[in-house]
Design a protein around this motif. Structure first.
Motif, PDB file in Angstrom:
ATOM      1  N   ARG A  87       1.178  -1.580  -0.131  1.00  8.97           N
ATOM      2  CA  ARG A  87      -0.320  -0.248  -0.139  1.00  8.97           C
ATOM      3  C   ARG A  87       0.940   1.021   0.181  1.00  8.97           C
ATOM      4  O   ARG A  87       0.005   2.195  -0.129  1.00  8.97           O
ATOM      5  CB  ARG A  87      -0.609  -0.014   1.135  1.00  8.97           C
ATOM      6  N   VAL A  91       1.715   1.690  -8.807  1.00  7.26           N
ATOM      7  CA  VAL A  91       2.118   1.105  -9.753  1.00  7.26           C
ATOM      8  C   VAL A  91       1.173   1.866 -11.408  1.00  7.26           C
ATOM      9  O   VAL A  91       0.290   2.212 -10.926  1.00  7.26           O
ATOM     10  CB  VAL A  91       1.732   0.042  -9.888  1.00  7.26           C
ATOM     11  N   ALA A  97      -4.366   0.442 -16.964  1.00 13.23           N
ATOM     12  CA  ALA A  97      -5.080  -0.310 -16.378  1.00 13.23           C
ATOM     13  C   ALA A  97      -5.664  -0.080 -16.125  1.00 13.23           C
ATOM     14  O   ALA A  97      -6.151  -0.164 -14.533  1.00 13.23           O
ATOM     15  CB  ALA A  97      -4.160  -0.882 -16.009  1.00 13.23           C
ATOM     16  N   LEU A  98      -6.154   1.129 -16.400  1.00  9.35           N
ATOM     17  CA  LEU A  98      -7.604   1.274 -15.715  1.00  9.35           C
ATOM     18  C   LEU A  98      -8.607   0.548 -15.802  1.00  9.35           C
ATOM     19  O   LEU A  98      -9.097  -0.436 -16.544  1.00  9.35           O
ATOM     20  CB  LEU A  98      -8.341   2.531 -15.624  1.00  9.35           C
ATOM     21  N   TRP A  99      -9.938   0.899 -14.276  1.00  9.69           N
ATOM     22  CA  TRP A  99     -10.913  -0.322 -14.205  1.00  9.69           C
ATOM     23  C   TRP A  99     -11.864   0.602 -15.218  1.00  9.69           C
ATOM     24  O   TRP A  99     -12.587   1.919 -15.496  1.00  9.69           O
ATOM     25  CB  TRP A  99     -11.205  -0.405 -12.879  1.00  9.69           C
ATOM     26  N   SER A 100     -11.923  -0.435 -16.568  1.00  6.95           N
ATOM     27  CA  SER A 100     -12.604   0.286 -17.472  1.00  6.95           C
ATOM     28  C   SER A 100     -14.310   0.210 -17.049  1.00  6.95           C
ATOM     29  O   SER A 100     -15.100   1.215 -17.401  1.00  6.95           O
ATOM     30  CB  SER A 100     -12.468  -0.532 -18.754  1.00  6.95           C
ATOM     31  N   SER A 101     -14.630  -0.387 -16.105  1.00  6.67           N
ATOM     32  CA  SER A 101     -16.574  -0.162 -16.095  1.00  6.67           C
ATOM     33  C   SER A 101     -16.566   1.133 -14.680  1.00  6.67           C
ATOM     34  O   SER A 101     -17.869   1.591 -14.669  1.00  6.67           O
ATOM     35  CB  SER A 101     -16.738  -1.150 -15.620  1.00  6.67           C
ATOM     36  N   MET A 102     -15.381   2.160 -14.864  1.00  8.43           N
ATOM     37  CA  MET A 102     -15.793   3.053 -14.019  1.00  8.43           C
ATOM     38  C   MET A 102     -15.195   4.541 -14.310  1.00  8.43           C
ATOM     39  O   MET A 102     -14.299   4.688 -15.266  1.00  8.43           O
ATOM     40  CB  MET A 102     -14.832   2.776 -13.084  1.00  8.43           C
ATOM     41  N   LEU A 110     -11.249   5.023  -5.600  1.00  9.33           N
ATOM     42  CA  LEU A 110     -11.438   3.634  -5.122  1.00  9.33           C
ATOM     43  C   LEU A 110     -10.657   3.751  -4.324  1.00  9.33           C
ATOM     44  O   LEU A 110     -11.347   2.909  -3.166  1.00  9.33           O
ATOM     45  CB  LEU A 110     -11.879   2.336  -6.340  1.00  9.33           C
ATOM     46  N   PRO A 111      -9.617   3.583  -4.392  1.00  7.43           N
ATOM     47  CA  PRO A 111      -8.136   3.379  -3.241  1.00  7.43           C
ATOM     48  C   PRO A 111      -8.261   3.407  -2.065  1.00  7.43           C
ATOM     49  O   PRO A 111      -8.942   3.524  -1.112  1.00  7.43           O
ATOM     50  CB  PRO A 111      -6.850   3.341  -3.219  1.00  7.43           C
ATOM     51  N   LEU A 114     -11.811   2.586  -0.437  1.00 10.75           N
ATOM     52  CA  LEU A 114     -11.942   1.008   0.927  1.00 10.75           C
ATOM     53  C   LEU A 114     -11.209   1.022   1.480  1.00 10.75           C
ATOM     54  O   LEU A 114     -10.427   0.622   2.624  1.00 10.75           O
ATOM     55  CB  LEU A 114     -11.001   0.855  -0.215  1.00 10.75           C
ATOM     56  N   PHE A 115      -9.614   2.103   1.747  1.00 12.69           N
ATOM     57  CA  PHE A 115      -8.138   2.357   2.696  1.00 12.69           C
ATOM     58  C   PHE A 115      -8.073   3.226   3.475  1.00 12.69           C
ATOM     59  O   PHE A 115      -7.072   3.481   4.215  1.00 12.69           O
ATOM     60  CB  PHE A 115      -7.097   2.319   1.773  1.00 12.69           C
ATOM     61  N   ARG A 159      -4.091   7.592 -10.241  1.00 12.69           N
ATOM     62  CA  ARG A 159      -4.582   6.295  -9.505  1.00 12.69           C
ATOM     63  C   ARG A 159      -3.370   6.058  -8.939  1.00 12.69           C
ATOM     64  O   ARG A 159      -3.439   6.148  -7.730  1.00 12.69           O
ATOM     65  CB  ARG A 159      -4.884   5.151 -10.382  1.00 12.69           C
ATOM     66  N   ALA A 160      -1.812   6.020  -9.467  1.00 17.24           N
ATOM     67  CA  ALA A 160      -1.549   5.363  -8.526  1.00 17.24           C
ATOM     68  C   ALA A 160      -0.642   6.046  -7.108  1.00 17.24           C
ATOM     69  O   ALA A 160      -0.460   5.929  -6.750  1.00 17.24           O
ATOM     70  CB  ALA A 160       0.295   5.592  -9.298  1.00 17.24           C
TER      71      ALA A 160
END
Lengths: 265, 381
Positions: A87, A91, A97-102, A110-111, A114-115, A159-160
């Motif tokens: 954590r 990266v 590598a984006l989450w394609s459904s968001m 998202l991170p 969640l964290f 995002r990284a």
């Protein structure tokens, strides 16, 4: 040779051997990454640079050898502990590598959701900041498929950066970008790592990026299946005795000259 | 096609002092005048026998890969024959350059199969080991599902409930039309089949029993599950396999987000909740289909049919159907997610994952239904 003093390294690999099943990729790779340096993993296509990166970010267990992250043996701790160490990493994958459904914003958020225990307003504020840092302010509502390749990488970088990582990993950041975008991304990496005080590990074979931003590195060779040189890209170009490394750093000029001389016209 | 007439390639072998000259002529255009076969080249090599063979291209008109392929073959044959040296100083320089490029690297042996056949014993052994590994993986996955599912319900996982709701909407509401069509038609077909038989001995009223029991106990659960395997199971596999190829799963892992919690669990929860609802909906539509056909083709009053139906179908039938549909929902979601996560990273792998998820889902549903039938029979319910 690399100076091996445990306390002063962020990341230290000792005799790492990597393989996919019975297919050996790299053998006995050792190197050490100093804090706040921009460390390059260099080498020709298919030499195992990205595989080495996978071992560093916890996606591929090395066959043997140790990887010490901030004094802790990364691969011999429990999986939970490895996740916790991870954590501190950010990266940027080759394709973003984006989450394609968001949407882009949701990807960055998202991170944080969640964290962290931050509330929605704070998360929103942080997401806007990260997107602005990478030059994507106002594009948060877009879906990853609506972005160009360069924008996708920058969104991936945002995002990284979401959890303010201490070590940033980049997998071929300039792959598939035009020279201007790739140059801009290099500058961004340099500025962000300076501003955040992060250590950067960058996997690349792009010479302009290597010379522009990296101050240390390791050179992997596909034929020897091992690390054949250590040092900054400039140092390797100017004073490395190994012909493969020199040919790479001089963009194959040496080999081209040799082959050209031998060819009958 | 060009309107210029092309001359077919031809050649003459002549002797000039100690060496032989292969004099090529005509137009060597692959698409128009074809590519020379190895037999042609073998003929030349045979005719020359030994010594130096000079290739003369002075009378060659237009040429493309056809000429280069011919020369390459000639070189290859000459090398095998060992006694012929090909001198291609008179070949056009561009063709010579291409020839040089093509001859670097080791030539793969022609015509030989790439892999030798494995003995049957090792094929059987590999298949058995593969099946064993697969069974272990699936068992582990089922176990993980139960453990993580309980943890999720207790709120201790990274599962996002908004994802679950979204997936429920896609799997549930989205399937209403297609589930209605399938179940309605199956109910109607059952009634038709029953009507033909029962009418012969004047027991038409029992069509209601047949439709009721068959739909509620078997067909609604199975048909709905098969629709969902094709519609949702395949989509789950393709979605997750595409994420795999796009490094999205790797990105989840590096953030410490377990793909199981984030991708698999929401899908299983969504299907396990939606499948029983769709089953009840499928029952209603299936019975309606049977009712319409029964009343229309037999001389039954609507109330007689309904009374008979109520007598035939007990709560027990619904309970069996509900339990089945929950099991089928879990099966379809697990098969889709498992095969998606196991897929490789290419476009073909995505297709393969989707196909095998649908196939595994349908076979699994029918096999599981057989297990249910055996169990209910043994228990006498």
């Amino acid at each position: 040779m690399v100076d091996l003093d445990n306390s002063s390294f962020r990341l230290e690999a000792t005799n790492l051997t990597l393989a996919f099943g019975s297919n050996l990729i790299q053998r006995d790779v050792s190197f050490a990454v100093r804090p706040r340096s921009i460390f390059a993993v260099m080498g020709g296509s298919g030499c195992g640079k990205s595989t080495l990166l996978k071992a560093m970010i916890g996606l591929l267990r090395p066959v043997s050898g140790t990887l010490v992250v901030d004094g802790e043996d990364y691969w011999s701790t429990s999986e939970e502990r490895r996740t916790e160490i991870g954590r501190r990493f950010g990266v940027l994958f080759q394709s973003g590598a984006l989450w394609s459904s968001m949407t882009v914003s949701e990807n960055v958020a998202l991170p944080l959701r969640l964290f962290t225990r931050l509330d929605d307003a704070a998360i929103c504020e942080l997401v806007e900041l990260k997107l602005a840092l990478v030059g994507l302010a106002g594009s948060g509502h877009k879906m990853p498929s609506e972005l160009s390749g360069g924008m996708r990488k920058r969104a991936g970088l945002a995002r990284a950066l979401a959890l303010d990582p201490e070590i940033l990993f980049f997998d071929e950041p300039s792959a598939g970008l035009d020279p201007i975008s790739s140059n801009r991304l290099d500058e961004l990496i340099l500025e962000l790592s300076g501003g955040l005080g992060a250590t950067v590990v960058i996997v690349t074979h792009e010479l302009p990026s290597l010379f522009a931003i990296c101050d240390d590195g390791v050179f992997l060779d596909a034929e020897a299946k091992s690390a054949i040189a250590h040092g900054s890209p400039r140092q390797l170009r100017d004073s490395c005795g190994d012909p493969t490394v020199r040919a790479f750093m001089e963009r194959g000029r040496a080999t081209a000259a040799r082959e050209g001389g031998g060819r009958v016209h | 096609m060009s309107s210029i007439s092309l001359h077919p390639p031809h050649w003459i072998i002549s002797a000039a002092g100690s060496e032989r000259v292969l004099c090529l002529g005509g137009d060597w255009i692959a698409q128009d005048t074809g590519v020379r076969s190895p037999a042609d080249v073998a003929g030349i090599v045979e005719q020359v026998g030994s010594g130096v063979l000079r290739v003369d291209c002075d009378r060659v008109g237009r040429w493309d890969s056809a000429l280069v392929a011919f020369l390459r073959l000639l070189h290859e044959r000459a090398r095998i024959a060992k006694e012929i040296q090909v001198d291609d100083a008179a070949v056009p320089p561009a063709a010579r350059q291409l020839l040089a490029l093509a001859s670097t690297g080791t030539a793969a042996p022609r015509g030989e199969p790439r892999q030798s056949r494995k003995p049957v014993a090792s094929l059987v052994g590999e298949a058995a080991l593969g099946a064993h590994g697969e069974i272990c993986r699936v068992t582990a996955l089922v176990g993980e599902t139960v453990l993580r599912g309980l943890a999720a319900v207790a709120g201790r996982t990274r599962t996002r409930w908004q994802d679950v709701l979204q997936l429920m909407r896609e799997a549930g509401a989205g399937a209403l039309l297609i589930a209605a069509i399938c179940n309605g038609l199956v109910g109607a077909i059952l009634a038709f089949v029953g009507a033909v038989q029962f009418r012969r001995f004047g027991a038409g009223i029992y069509v209601a029993d047949l439709v009721g029991i068959a739909v509620v106990r078997e067909m609604a659960a199975v048909m709905t599950a098969i629709v969902m395997a094709g519609r949702t199971g395949g989509a789950y596999a393709a979605h997750i396999a595409t994420m795999q190829g796009n490094e999205e799963i790797d990105a989840l892992k590096t953030f410490g987000i377990p793909p199981f919690d984030f991708l698999v669990l929401p899908r299983i929860l969504a299907l396990v909740t939606m499948m029983p609802l769709l089953y009840l909906y499928g029952c209603a539509i299936g019975l309606l289909g049977g009712y319409v056909v029964g009343v229309a083709t037999l001389d039954l009053t609507s109330s007689a049919f309904l009374v008979e139906l109520r007598n035939a179908v007990a709560g027990r039938e619904f309970a069996i159907g509900l339990v089945k549909s929950i099991a089928f929902g879990g099966l379809v979601a697990l098969a889709g997610c498992h095969l998606g996560l196991r897929a490789g990273r290419s476009a073909a792998d995505v297709g393969r994952a989707a196909t095998s998820a649908v196939v595994a889902g349908i076979i699994g549903i029918i096999a599981l239904d057989a297990v249910f039938a055996a169990c209910t029979n043994a228990l006498g319910i």
